[in-house]
Motif scaffolding. Structure first.
Motif, PDB file in Angstrom:
ATOM      1  N   PHE A   1     -13.712  24.127  -9.556  1.00  0.00           N
ATOM      2  CA  PHE A   1     -14.300  23.553 -10.742  1.00  0.00           C
ATOM      3  C   PHE A   1     -13.625  22.255 -11.324  1.00  0.00           C
ATOM      4  O   PHE A   1     -12.271  22.278 -11.234  1.00  0.00           O
ATOM      5  CB  PHE A   1     -15.114  24.392 -11.632  1.00  0.00           C
ATOM      6  N   SER A   2     -14.159  21.437 -12.005  1.00  0.00           N
ATOM      7  CA  SER A   2     -13.584  20.433 -12.677  1.00  0.00           C
ATOM      8  C   SER A   2     -12.921  20.835 -13.906  1.00  0.00           C
ATOM      9  O   SER A   2     -13.544  21.889 -14.635  1.00  0.00           O
ATOM     10  CB  SER A   2     -14.389  19.258 -13.204  1.00  0.00           C
ATOM     11  N   GLY A   3     -11.628  20.623 -14.186  1.00  0.00           N
ATOM     12  CA  GLY A   3     -10.780  21.253 -15.446  1.00  0.00           C
ATOM     13  C   GLY A   3      -9.400  20.763 -15.429  1.00  0.00           C
ATOM     14  O   GLY A   3      -9.164  19.645 -15.071  1.00  0.00           O
ATOM     15  N   VAL A   4      -8.786  21.434 -16.044  1.00  0.00           N
ATOM     16  CA  VAL A   4      -7.150  21.267 -16.502  1.00  0.00           C
ATOM     17  C   VAL A   4      -6.348  22.392 -15.644  1.00  0.00           C
ATOM     18  O   VAL A   4      -6.608  23.585 -15.929  1.00  0.00           O
ATOM     19  CB  VAL A   4      -6.890  21.006 -17.846  1.00  0.00           C
ATOM     20  N   ILE A   5      -5.363  21.811 -14.918  1.00  0.00           N
ATOM     21  CA  ILE A   5      -4.360  22.918 -14.492  1.00  0.00           C
ATOM     22  C   ILE A   5      -3.494  23.463 -15.596  1.00  0.00           C
ATOM     23  O   ILE A   5      -2.906  22.640 -15.970  1.00  0.00           O
ATOM     24  CB  ILE A   5      -3.412  22.548 -13.271  1.00  0.00           C
ATOM     25  N   VAL A   6      -3.303  24.629 -15.875  1.00  0.00           N
ATOM     26  CA  VAL A   6      -2.750  25.068 -17.002  1.00  0.00           C
ATOM     27  C   VAL A   6      -1.256  25.789 -16.498  1.00  0.00           C
ATOM     28  O   VAL A   6      -0.417  26.045 -17.169  1.00  0.00           O
ATOM     29  CB  VAL A   6      -3.435  25.993 -17.914  1.00  0.00           C
ATOM     30  N   GLU A   7      -1.350  26.041 -15.044  1.00  0.00           N
ATOM     31  CA  GLU A   7      -0.342  26.855 -14.833  1.00  0.00           C
ATOM     32  C   GLU A   7      -0.082  26.601 -13.192  1.00  0.00           C
ATOM     33  O   GLU A   7      -1.044  26.445 -12.471  1.00  0.00           O
ATOM     34  CB  GLU A   7      -0.169  28.205 -14.991  1.00  0.00           C
ATOM     35  N   LYS A   8       1.069  26.118 -12.889  1.00  0.00           N
ATOM     36  CA  LYS A   8       1.622  25.914 -11.407  1.00  0.00           C
ATOM     37  C   LYS A   8       2.726  26.902 -11.110  1.00  0.00           C
ATOM     38  O   LYS A   8       3.702  27.146 -11.727  1.00  0.00           O
ATOM     39  CB  LYS A   8       2.364  24.426 -11.315  1.00  0.00           C
ATOM     40  N   SER A   9       2.254  27.473  -9.896  1.00  0.00           N
ATOM     41  CA  SER A   9       2.839  28.834  -9.605  1.00  0.00           C
ATOM     42  C   SER A   9       3.591  28.743  -8.156  1.00  0.00           C
ATOM     43  O   SER A   9       4.268  29.500  -7.710  1.00  0.00           O
ATOM     44  CB  SER A   9       1.932  29.749  -9.419  1.00  0.00           C
ATOM     45  N   ILE A  10       3.721  27.496  -7.742  1.00  0.00           N
ATOM     46  CA  ILE A  10       4.496  27.089  -6.316  1.00  0.00           C
ATOM     47  C   ILE A  10       5.201  26.013  -6.397  1.00  0.00           C
ATOM     48  O   ILE A  10       5.179  25.100  -7.068  1.00  0.00           O
ATOM     49  CB  ILE A  10       3.279  27.169  -5.205  1.00  0.00           C
ATOM     50  N   ASN A  11       6.231  25.985  -5.270  1.00  0.00           N
ATOM     51  CA  ASN A  11       6.944  24.796  -4.815  1.00  0.00           C
ATOM     52  C   ASN A  11       6.792  24.227  -3.615  1.00  0.00           C
ATOM     53  O   ASN A  11       6.221  25.145  -2.500  1.00  0.00           O
ATOM     54  CB  ASN A  11       8.483  25.284  -5.178  1.00  0.00           C
ATOM     55  N   LEU A  12       7.183  23.025  -3.364  1.00  0.00           N
ATOM     56  CA  LEU A  12       7.212  22.670  -2.140  1.00  0.00           C
ATOM     57  C   LEU A  12       7.876  23.129  -0.958  1.00  0.00           C
ATOM     58  O   LEU A  12       8.884  23.568  -1.408  1.00  0.00           O
ATOM     59  CB  LEU A  12       7.566  20.974  -1.998  1.00  0.00           C
ATOM     60  N   ASN A  13       7.344  23.279   0.374  1.00  0.00           N
ATOM     61  CA  ASN A  13       8.043  24.049   1.363  1.00  0.00           C
ATOM     62  C   ASN A  13       8.201  25.467   1.109  1.00  0.00           C
ATOM     63  O   ASN A  13       9.099  26.443   1.993  1.00  0.00           O
ATOM     64  CB  ASN A  13       9.682  23.297   1.837  1.00  0.00           C
ATOM     65  N   GLU A  14       7.629  25.807   0.140  1.00  0.00           N
ATOM     66  CA  GLU A  14       7.472  27.284   0.034  1.00  0.00           C
ATOM     67  C   GLU A  14       6.473  28.310   0.930  1.00  0.00           C
ATOM     68  O   GLU A  14       5.438  27.634   1.326  1.00  0.00           O
ATOM     69  CB  GLU A  14       7.015  27.806  -1.629  1.00  0.00           C
ATOM     70  N   TRP A  15       6.694  29.411   1.609  1.00  0.00           N
ATOM     71  CA  TRP A  15       6.157  30.188   2.111  1.00  0.00           C
ATOM     72  C   TRP A  15       4.901  30.851   1.342  1.00  0.00           C
ATOM     73  O   TRP A  15       5.077  31.703   0.643  1.00  0.00           O
ATOM     74  CB  TRP A  15       6.701  31.216   3.123  1.00  0.00           C
ATOM     75  N   LEU A  16       3.674  30.743   1.812  1.00  0.00           N
ATOM     76  CA  LEU A  16       2.377  31.379   0.932  1.00  0.00           C
ATOM     77  C   LEU A  16       2.066  32.364   1.806  1.00  0.00           C
ATOM     78  O   LEU A  16       1.657  32.554   3.087  1.00  0.00           O
ATOM     79  CB  LEU A  16       1.408  30.458   0.693  1.00  0.00           C
ATOM     80  N   ASN A  17       1.928  33.684   1.195  1.00  0.00           N
ATOM     81  CA  ASN A  17       1.123  34.804   1.970  1.00  0.00           C
ATOM     82  C   ASN A  17      -0.525  34.700   1.516  1.00  0.00           C
ATOM     83  O   ASN A  17      -0.586  34.042   0.458  1.00  0.00           O
ATOM     84  CB  ASN A  17       1.373  36.014   1.443  1.00  0.00           C
ATOM     85  N   GLN A  18      -1.160  35.274   2.244  1.00  0.00           N
ATOM     86  CA  GLN A  18      -2.571  35.256   1.700  1.00  0.00           C
ATOM     87  C   GLN A  18      -2.607  36.133   0.675  1.00  0.00           C
ATOM     88  O   GLN A  18      -2.283  37.261   0.382  1.00  0.00           O
ATOM     89  CB  GLN A  18      -3.357  36.150   2.922  1.00  0.00           C
ATOM     90  N   GLY A  19      -3.416  35.439  -0.323  1.00  0.00           N
ATOM     91  CA  GLY A  19      -3.726  36.038  -2.014  1.00  0.00           C
ATOM     92  C   GLY A  19      -2.747  35.635  -2.680  1.00  0.00           C
ATOM     93  O   GLY A  19      -2.648  36.130  -3.884  1.00  0.00           O
TER      94      GLY A  19
END
Length: 347
Positions: A167-185
């Motif tokens: 939805f439209s809003g403001v990102i209040v927290e960023k939890s990742i970095n570029l080239n990082e491996w993401l797991n499902q969830g």
């Protein structure tokens, strides 16, 4: 001759004075009256964002692009993160070719089946030839359906490689970095909708009994007045203070509101008192103050006032110098200044 000169000079001065005299501003007035009003009691509550979501990845993979930063405003369905999908893209391309092949086989098998159906009805071919054509048609159809289903599954997996704002809003927290491996969830960000607010006040039961779900109330947040709709009164309260949480919903103004900010609301008490009441059009903002203009000897006199409460189209006010029966300007007050001559139209 001298007499003519004196008369001419006097006449000229009169004309000059008439030209320099300021014109009276046309206004309408109402009489300030003393009447009985309900006293108000102010309560302080807390603002919460009605929508708050922790955005998580539905797919695993390497982060290819991050299109947001903490504190950034985003719109609904705006792409926030792209996960690498090179292997998946190759699988989709190969399976698309397979689907195309099965589609061609199905068309040919269908033609043979329809042709043999006409021939077997005329007993021009053996029944086994027709049965074999029907089997080939059924197998081709199932192969085509199965391949399309697998392709659809891969396309769904591909869509999960793109993480969008819910939805439209403001990102209040960023939890990742570029080239990082993401797991499902894995959580990638937290987003809040700053336009839809929930405001909670803890009120005594005596005030709750007079409230009605769906009614609209004025709530002050960050020095702005919002129209808040009563959503629900929670029956479980604080046993020590004997207060119960009452929830309101409101649309925020264009400015930024902080989660946890204070809010103020006023409710009428059962007790009553006397106050000076006038049509609310008489009160205007001037020099960052609430003021009224009284008409005294055909001139405007500005008086700063304190608003006690609103009641329909009227407002109860108090200030030094206000008296019962005073004429206050209700129309035309935006055009006048202190000591300006005025002419009352509705007197």
């Amino acid at each position: 001759m001298l007499k003519k000169i004196i008369l001419s000079t006097v006449f000229a001065l009169c004309v000059l004075n008439a030209q320099e005299a300021p014109k009276a501003s046309l206004v309408e007035v109402e009489i300030l009256k003393k009447q009985e009003i309900n006293d108000l009691q102010e309560f302080v509550g807390t603002v919460n964002f009605d929508k708050k979501s922790k955005i998580a990845s539905e797919s695993s993979g390497l982060i290819k692009n991050i299109n947001f930063e903490g504190g950034q405003k985003v719109k609904k369905d705006e792409v926030l993160v792209n996960i690498d999908s090179d292997i998946l893209d190759a699988q989709i391309k190969a399976l698309q070719a397979e689907v195309n092949m099965y589609e061609v086989q199905l068309k040919n098998a269908k033609k043979n089946y329809e042709r043999y159906m006409a021939l077997v009805e005329k007993k021009s071919i053996a029944q086994k030839v027709f049965d074999d054509s029907k089997t080939d048609f059924d197998v081709a159809n199932q192969n085509f359906i199965s391949a399309k289903a697998k392709l659809n599954e891969l396309n769904i997996q591909k869509s999960k490689k793109v993480i969008k704002a819910p939805f439209s809003g403001v990102i209040v927290e960023k939890s990742i970095n570029l080239n990082e491996w993401l797991n499902q969830g894995t959580q990638v960000a937290t987003i809040v909708n700053t336009q839809e607010l929930e405001i909670v006040f803890n009120l005594p039961i005596s005030f709750i009994n007079g409230l009605k779900s769906g009614d609209i109330y004025d709530v002050e947040v960050a020095n702005k007045t919002l129209k808040a709709t009563l959503f629900a009164a929670i029956p479980s309260g604080d046993k020590l203070t004997r207060t119960f949480p009452v929830r309101f919903k409101a649309e925020s103004f264009d400015g930024f509101v902080f989660d946890g900010a204070s809010a103020k609301i006023k409710f009428a008490k059962d007790s009553k008192s006397e106050a000076l009441v006038i049509n609310r059009d008489a009160v205007i903002k001037r020099f960052d103050m609430d003021v009224v203009f009284a008409v005294v000897e055909n001139k405007a006199m500005m008086i700063p006032v304190k608003i006690i409460t609103y009641s329909g189209t009227n407002v109860a006010i108090e200030a030094n110098g206000l008296v019962d029966g005073m004429e206050l300007v209700t129309k035309g007050n935006e055009r006048i200044f202190p000591d300006m001559p005025v002419q009352i139209l509705n007197k």
